[in-house]
Design a protein around this motif. Structure first.
Motif, PDB file in Angstrom:
ATOM      1  N   ALA A 197       0.808  -1.223   0.000  1.00  0.00           N
ATOM      2  CA  ALA A 197       0.000   0.000   0.000  1.00  0.00           C
ATOM      3  C   ALA A 197       0.837   1.267   0.000  1.00  0.00           C
ATOM      4  N   ASP A 198       1.996   1.256   0.661  1.00  0.00           N
ATOM      5  CA  ASP A 198       2.775   2.485   0.852  1.00  0.00           C
ATOM      6  C   ASP A 198       4.212   2.238   0.401  1.00  0.00           C
ATOM      7  N   PRO A 254      -9.428  -7.379   0.345  1.00  0.00           N
ATOM      8  CA  PRO A 254      -8.326  -8.269  -0.044  1.00  0.00           C
ATOM      9  C   PRO A 254      -8.311  -9.539   0.811  1.00  0.00           C
ATOM     10  N   ALA A 255      -7.951 -10.642   0.186  1.00  0.00           N
ATOM     11  CA  ALA A 255      -7.864 -11.913   0.906  1.00  0.00           C
ATOM     12  C   ALA A 255      -6.726 -11.858   1.925  1.00  0.00           C
ATOM     13  N   TYR A 256      -6.863 -12.644   2.966  1.00  0.00           N
ATOM     14  CA  TYR A 256      -5.804 -12.790   3.961  1.00  0.00           C
ATOM     15  C   TYR A 256      -4.665 -13.593   3.347  1.00  0.00           C
ATOM     16  N   ARG A 257      -3.468 -13.011   3.304  1.00  0.00           N
ATOM     17  CA  ARG A 257      -2.307 -13.666   2.699  1.00  0.00           C
ATOM     18  C   ARG A 257      -1.243 -14.040   3.724  1.00  0.00           C
ATOM     19  N   GLY A 258      -1.630 -14.101   4.974  1.00  0.00           N
ATOM     20  CA  GLY A 258      -0.683 -14.429   6.023  1.00  0.00           C
ATOM     21  C   GLY A 258      -0.262 -13.186   6.775  1.00  0.00           C
ATOM     22  N   TYR A 309      -5.884 -11.039   9.674  1.00  0.00           N
ATOM     23  CA  TYR A 309      -7.014 -11.930   9.432  1.00  0.00           C
ATOM     24  C   TYR A 309      -8.351 -11.242   9.666  1.00  0.00           C
ATOM     25  N   GLU A 310      -8.384 -10.247  10.539  1.00  0.00           N
ATOM     26  CA  GLU A 310      -9.630  -9.545  10.839  1.00  0.00           C
ATOM     27  C   GLU A 310     -10.191  -8.922   9.561  1.00  0.00           C
ATOM     28  N   PHE A 311     -11.501  -9.050   9.374  1.00  0.00           N
ATOM     29  CA  PHE A 311     -12.126  -8.625   8.111  1.00  0.00           C
ATOM     30  C   PHE A 311     -12.499  -7.141   8.174  1.00  0.00           C
ATOM     31  N   SER A 371      -7.170  -3.832   8.471  1.00  0.00           N
ATOM     32  CA  SER A 371      -6.481  -5.090   8.708  1.00  0.00           C
ATOM     33  C   SER A 371      -6.035  -5.752   7.411  1.00  0.00           C
ATOM     34  N   ARG A 372      -6.876  -5.713   6.389  1.00  0.00           N
ATOM     35  CA  ARG A 372      -6.578  -6.413   5.144  1.00  0.00           C
ATOM     36  C   ARG A 372      -5.668  -5.611   4.189  1.00  0.00           C
TER      37      ARG A 372
END
Length: 466
Positions: A43-44, A151-155, A161-163, A167-168
């Motif tokens: 993102a940054d 975005p899906a949780y990628r680890g 993991y929080e939706f 967090s994502r």
């Protein structure tokens, strides 16, 4: 610099910012020019650049000498003189990196190793999916819940993991937290395995507690045989001080190449590059494209390398991977981790083993009986059936027995905790137990009891394969 607004897909090139790591070596950055999948879109860019810079200057997590020792051990396994046990979480999380949970995982692997050592009459190489297993491949970039897409949780190394949108978000600073969490995990592992925690007599005592459970009574005979062997060693004056410590190696899927590249160092002894994020690194089924970034990058580092091979793998694929990753046919360099599924293992594996063996290559064959046997339970949980897992293990041993080759290892997703994520076992888990005992953020793991049961069953198979 790549446009940060470009969305990555599992088959397209994602955002890869070019920031050189500390190790300059011919071809080490060629992967940046190749197709790459399963990478985040950071993102940054400023946070990314600062994170990569810091990772380039931190101490290595593992050392070149340790990596070289592991390569020697794996070479022995490839020759049928040792057996590899590799286990741990599907996806490590920062929150679960506590002393209690780390010790429980190490303890379970040590308990399994004692049983396998006796069954195989061979040294067992102990390796955790630990201290780096923070990145996970995903089948989709996005996840939708109740009409909201994020975005899906990628680890944990990429996002949370929080939706929630925050967090994502793909946050490059998480790579630094992954490094520091791995460092503290390795520190504990070294303390446990070198400070008496791994004493053979203590580990076997733990296993006696397991077989005392009536559900596991059928394994009591083997446990008593091990007990007699230890007492015999003691009566002969065996040096038990030498059996108080063990070698323990760390491994993970080398998925996030930004992280792996930043932790690559040039060894002052040999002048060669080592990825110091872990001792052993593997390439997943989704990223093993011969002309793609993951295979190219890992072909250039000195670590022992594994490759996951699913049921669509052809013998030609396997031979091409050997040529790329192990052109010098170096003992201990390359491990093939087969993940065929119980219904495919006896049909798909023989041709691979036959043609690889005929080529003269000496790879280490290891079974991953977890990933090809994933199903959804009637109440909606991602799970695996213990009977299917064990059927794939049996199929793996049968194929190698028929081919006259050595079944060299076991790669499992497991935990030392008493979770409820996989169905079955002698002390069975049913789907109702998932409602209170399911903890995995990604794939289901064998719990402590199921892991030990697997070890006793595999020990029997090893005994018959000798």
């Amino acid at each position: 610099m790549t446009d940060l607004s470009t969305a990555a897909t599992p088959t397209d090139n994602p955002t890869v910012l070019t920031v050189s790591g500390p190790a300059e070596y011919p071809g080490l950055d060629e992967w940046r020019n190749l197709p790459i999948s399963q990478q985040p879109t950071w993102a940054d860019p400023d946070v990314y650049a600062a994170s990569i810079k810091e990772l380039g200057s931190v101490p290595p997590l593992v050392f070149a000498g340790e990596v070289d020792v592991l390569r020697e051990r794996l070479a022995q396994a490839a020759q049928g003189k040792a057996f590899l046990l590799q286990g741990g979480d599907c996806a490590e999380t920062f929150e679960a990196a506590t002393a209690d949970r780390i010790s429980a995982r190490v303890k379970t692997i040590l308990q399994m190793a004692v049983v396998l050592t006796y069954g195989a009459s061979l040294p067992v190489i102990k390796m955790g999916r630990m201290a780096g297993q923070f990145a996970k491949p995903r089948s989709s970039n996005d996840e939708t819940r109740d009409g909201v897409t994020l975005p899906a949780y990628r680890g944990d190394i990429v996002n949370g993991y929080e939706f929630t949108p925050e967090s994502r978000r793909h946050d490059a600073s998480r790579m630094l937290r992954a490094y520091h969490t791995s460092a503290s995990t390795l520190n504990l592992i070294r303390a446990f395995t070198q400070g008496g925690f791994a004493d053979l007599r203590a580990v076997h005592t733990w296993n006696r507690g397991f077989t005392a459970n009536p559900a596991h009574a059928r394994y009591e005979t083997l446990a008593k045989d091990i007990d007699r062997a230890i007492k015999f060693m003691a009566s002969c004056g065996a040096d038990f001080d030498a059996l108080k410590t063990v070698e323990f190696f760390a491994s993970h899927e080398a998925l996030l190449l930004d992280y792996e590249r930043a932790l690559t160092r040039i060894d002052s002894r040999t002048g060669l590059p080592y990825d110091t994020s872990g001792h052993f690194l593997w390439i997943g089924e989704r990223t093993r494209g011969l002309d793609q970034a993951h295979v190219d990058f890992l072909s250039r580092v000195r670590n022992p390398i594994g490759v996951k091979l699913g049921p669509t793998t052809s013998a030609e694929d396997a031979l091409a991977l050997i040529d790329k990753l192990d052109p010098n046919r170096e003992p201990g360099r390359l491990t093939f981790i087969t993940r065929m599924g119980a219904k495919n293992i006896r049909e798909k594996l023989p041709d691979l083993v036959e043609k690889v063996t005929s080529s003269g290559a000496r790879v280490l064959w290891v079974t991953d009986p977890m990933h090809g046997n994933t199903v959804t339970s009637p109440n909606g949980y991602k799970t695996r059936n213990f009977d299917d897992v064990m059927d794939e293990v049996r199929g793996f041993f049968e194929v190698h027995r028929d081919q006259g080759t050595f079944p060299g290892g076991l790669h499992v997703e497991m935990t030392g905790d008493d979770v409820a994520e996989c169905l079955g076992g002698a002390d069975p888990i049913d789907q109702e137990a998932f409602l209170t005992g399911y903890e995995s953020v990604c794939d289901p793991r064998l719990n402590h009891k199921q892991s030990l049961e697997m070890a006793f069953l595999v020990a029997g198979a090893l005994a018959h394969s000798r």
